[in-house]
Design an enzyme around this catalytic site. Structure first.
Site, mmCIF file in Angstrom:
data_model
loop_
_atom_site.group_PDB
_atom_site.id
_atom_site.type_symbol
_atom_site.label_atom_id
_atom_site.label_comp_id
_atom_site.label_asym_id
_atom_site.label_seq_id
_atom_site.Cartn_x
_atom_site.Cartn_y
_atom_site.Cartn_z
ATOM 1 N N CYS A 187 -0.794 6.711 7.848
ATOM 2 C CA CYS A 187 0.492 6.282 7.340
ATOM 3 C C CYS A 187 1.223 5.533 8.435
ATOM 4 O O CYS A 187 1.280 5.974 9.559
ATOM 5 C CB CYS A 187 1.262 7.529 6.942
ATOM 6 S SG CYS A 187 2.822 7.201 6.215
ATOM 7 N N GLU A 223 0.818 -1.194 0.000
ATOM 8 C CA GLU A 223 0.000 0.000 0.000
ATOM 9 C C GLU A 223 0.858 1.253 0.000
ATOM 10 O O GLU A 223 1.966 1.270 0.538
ATOM 11 C CB GLU A 223 -0.906 0.013 1.228
ATOM 12 C CG GLU A 223 -1.929 -1.094 1.173
ATOM 13 C CD GLU A 223 -2.951 -1.013 2.295
ATOM 14 O OE1 GLU A 223 -3.855 -1.855 2.296
ATOM 15 O OE2 GLU A 223 -2.847 -0.127 3.148
ATOM 16 N N CYS A 280 3.381 8.332 1.274
ATOM 17 C CA CYS A 280 3.950 7.340 2.186
ATOM 18 C C CYS A 280 4.046 6.028 1.426
ATOM 19 O O CYS A 280 3.040 5.534 0.924
ATOM 20 C CB CYS A 280 2.998 7.231 3.380
ATOM 21 S SG CYS A 280 3.424 5.917 4.512
ATOM 22 N N CYS A 289 2.125 -3.031 15.624
ATOM 23 C CA CYS A 289 2.074 -2.772 14.179
ATOM 24 C C CYS A 289 1.431 -3.933 13.460
ATOM 25 O O CYS A 289 1.827 -5.084 13.655
ATOM 26 C CB CYS A 289 3.497 -2.552 13.649
ATOM 27 S SG CYS A 289 3.579 -2.437 11.846
ATOM 28 N N CYS A 291 7.007 -7.715 6.792
ATOM 29 C CA CYS A 291 8.169 -7.210 7.539
ATOM 30 C C CYS A 291 8.744 -8.356 8.359
ATOM 31 O O CYS A 291 7.990 -9.203 8.848
ATOM 32 C CB CYS A 291 7.727 -6.066 8.467
ATOM 33 S SG CYS A 291 9.105 -5.184 9.234
ATOM 34 N N CYS A 305 7.087 -5.700 15.619
ATOM 35 C CA CYS A 305 6.673 -4.696 16.593
ATOM 36 C C CYS A 305 5.233 -5.022 17.001
ATOM 37 O O CYS A 305 4.388 -5.275 16.140
ATOM 38 C CB CYS A 305 6.796 -3.302 15.993
ATOM 39 S SG CYS A 305 8.472 -2.987 15.404
HETATM 40 N N1 SAH Z 1 9.500 -0.194 9.488
HETATM 41 C C1 SAH Z 1 9.743 1.205 9.573
HETATM 42 C C2 SAH Z 1 8.866 2.033 8.670
HETATM 43 C C3 SAH Z 1 7.400 1.667 8.563
HETATM 44 S S1 SAH Z 1 6.390 1.910 9.984
HETATM 45 C C4 SAH Z 1 9.603 1.667 11.009
HETATM 46 O O1 SAH Z 1 9.156 0.901 11.827
HETATM 47 O O2 SAH Z 1 9.991 2.800 11.285
HETATM 48 C C5 SAH Z 1 6.092 3.657 10.025
HETATM 49 C C6 SAH Z 1 5.690 4.199 11.404
HETATM 50 O O3 SAH Z 1 4.348 3.842 11.779
HETATM 51 C C7 SAH Z 1 6.575 3.666 12.499
HETATM 52 O O4 SAH Z 1 6.907 4.684 13.391
HETATM 53 C C8 SAH Z 1 5.665 2.663 13.150
HETATM 54 O O5 SAH Z 1 6.130 2.385 14.427
HETATM 55 C C9 SAH Z 1 4.334 3.337 13.095
HETATM 56 N N2 SAH Z 1 3.181 2.459 13.328
HETATM 57 C C10 SAH Z 1 3.083 1.135 13.038
HETATM 58 N N3 SAH Z 1 1.870 0.669 13.421
HETATM 59 C C11 SAH Z 1 1.180 1.694 13.947
HETATM 60 C C12 SAH Z 1 -0.151 1.830 14.497
HETATM 61 N N4 SAH Z 1 -0.982 0.800 14.578
HETATM 62 N N5 SAH Z 1 -0.530 3.065 14.934
HETATM 63 C C13 SAH Z 1 0.308 4.124 14.825
HETATM 64 N N6 SAH Z 1 1.561 4.045 14.322
HETATM 65 C C14 SAH Z 1 2.000 2.843 13.878
HETATM 66 FE FE1 SF4 Z 2 8.105 -3.610 10.643
HETATM 67 FE FE2 SF4 Z 2 5.896 -2.462 11.585
HETATM 68 FE FE3 SF4 Z 2 8.016 -2.686 13.171
HETATM 69 FE FE4 SF4 Z 2 8.062 -0.939 11.110
HETATM 70 S S1 SF4 Z 2 6.721 -0.856 12.894
HETATM 71 S S2 SF4 Z 2 9.671 -2.421 11.703
HETATM 72 S S3 SF4 Z 2 6.832 -2.096 9.599
HETATM 73 S S4 SF4 Z 2 6.815 -4.401 12.320
#
Ligand code: SAH
Ligand code: SF4
Length: 375
Positions: free
Chosen positions: A350, A100, A114, A128, A121, A125
């Protein structure tokens, strides 16, 4: 002759890729450089998708190209437009392989796209949704670039159509960890920042990482990207849980890599993202600790309201909690730290782009309806 579907697309290729294509189409070596430049401008400056319209290229060559190649983008499988102008694109790269991108219209003239760097991935996390999906594969550089081509097509964001640009900034905050696909991210940035084409300067391209410390220096030297760090916690114990890559590269190492990030200065600050999780990381004490940790690093702080997904083990902090947290950060000199949620009606915030959720949400709604039915 090839059928159009089976023909390779030149859209998204770098100069070396175009060069190889032109040689294959019979362009003599001594002309190839000039032809690459012409094609480049058509593809990346004008967004042209039809070889026949490339009027400064001799007709026989246009025909030769059209017989071998297309300028097709990957398939746009779905597109949603929010009431606030946010647009979400679901892009199909192959059967079952989808990523996306989200266009977020900006205040004034700055709009950001974005984009994703991986399908799924490898990191997990816990807040996420992408982290719950296994890594399918890295995106190629051309696939990364194609996300911008698709959005510019959709927004009529090419120079012949309008004078100002809708997409002025790019953020790698979609699916995947960009530093685990750095070769292709860097190659895509070379295409995107090239002044004869899409021409988005490197200062307007931000790469977000969960903290892959050993790759940060290379990101700064080779790609000269603006850096964003998904911090989310101020203690190792909690960060180990929320952002498990912290177990390999704890806070002290991460912050040291930030202090020495190539090019970092007050004019080129690092963005620290901090997702607001109710009762988990959102206390006043943590806000003060955040300010203390970042002292001396040219930084911006971005507080992200948690965007819940079905089955997520967290809730978003209350608005008053986020404001209280932001107040502490604000008083320490960090301006407007809260990231306004955008495109909530299409679930397009995003950072947690996801495709599987469409199915999950439908089934959650179905369950709700069944539960609500009178017995
Ligand atoms: N993998 C990279 C980039 C993609 S995630 C990273 O983790 O930085 C982009 C941002 O969105 C990151 O800061 C991530 O922690 C945040 N994010 C992921 N899931 C989320 C959620 N459910 N609500 C708000 N932010 C989220
Ligand atoms: Fe991967 Fe989501 Fe963690 Fe970013 S926030 S590193 S996309 S698992």
């Amino acid at each position: 002759m090839n059928t159009p579907d089976a023909m390779p697309s030149l859209a998204g290729l770098d100069r070396a890729g175009l060069r190889a294509a032109l040689l294959q189409a019979g362009v003599p070596e001594r002309q190839v450089r000039m032809r690459v430049n012409q094609l480049w401008r058509w593809i990346y400056h004008y967004g042209q998708q039809d070889f026949a319209a490339m009027t400064d290229i001799a007709k026989p060559l246009r025909t030769a190209l059209a017989e071998r190649f297309t300028l097709a983008r990957p398939e746009l499988a779905a597109r949603q437009v929010s009431t606030d102008g946010t647009r979400k694109y679901l892009i199909r790269l192959g059967p079952g392989v989808e990523v996306e991108s989200v266009f977020i219209p900006g205040v004034g003239r700055a709009g950001a796209l974005c984009i994703s760097s991986q399908v799924g991935c490898t990191l997990n996390c816990t807040f996420c949704h992408t982290g719950t999906q296994a890594l399918v594969r890295n995106l190629t550089a051309a696939e990364i670039v194609s996300q911008i081509l698709i959005a510019r097509d959709d927004l009529s964001d090419w120079p012949s159509a309008r004078d100002d640009r809708a997409i002025t900034n790019i953020v790698f905050m979609g699916m995947g960890e960009p530093l685990y696909n750095l070769d292709n991210v860097a190659a895509a940035m070379d295409v995107l920042s090239d002044g004869d084409g899409i021409a988005i300067s490197r200062r307007r391209i931000t790469v977000s990482t969960s903290g892959v410390v050993p790759k940060m220096h290379e990101l700064g030297t080779r790609a000269q990207a603006m850096l964003a760090i998904s911090l989310h916690a101020v203690r190792d114990e909690l960060r180990d849980e929320l952002v498990p890559v912290n177990r390999a590269y704890p806070l002290a190492e991460l912050l040291q890599a930030c202090r020495t990030y190539p090019g970092v200065s007050n004019a080129r600050r690092i963005t620290f993202e901090y997702v607001m999780l109710k009762g988990v990381n959102d206390s006043d004490a943590e806000a003060r600790e955040l300010v203390r940790l970042l002292a001396g690093i040219p930084a911006k702080i971005n507080l992200i309201p948690f965007n819940p997904w079905p089955g997520a083990p967290y809730e978003c902090s209350s608005w008053s909690r986020i404001e209280a947290f932001a107040d502490i950060v604000n008083k320490a000199g960090y301006a407007s730290p809260i990231r306004t949620p955008r495109g909530r009606d299409i679930d397009a915030a995003c950072g947690q782009l996801r495709s599987a959720s469409i199915k999950q949400r439908a089934s959650a709604r179905l369950k709700e309806r069944l539960a609500a039915r009178p017995a």
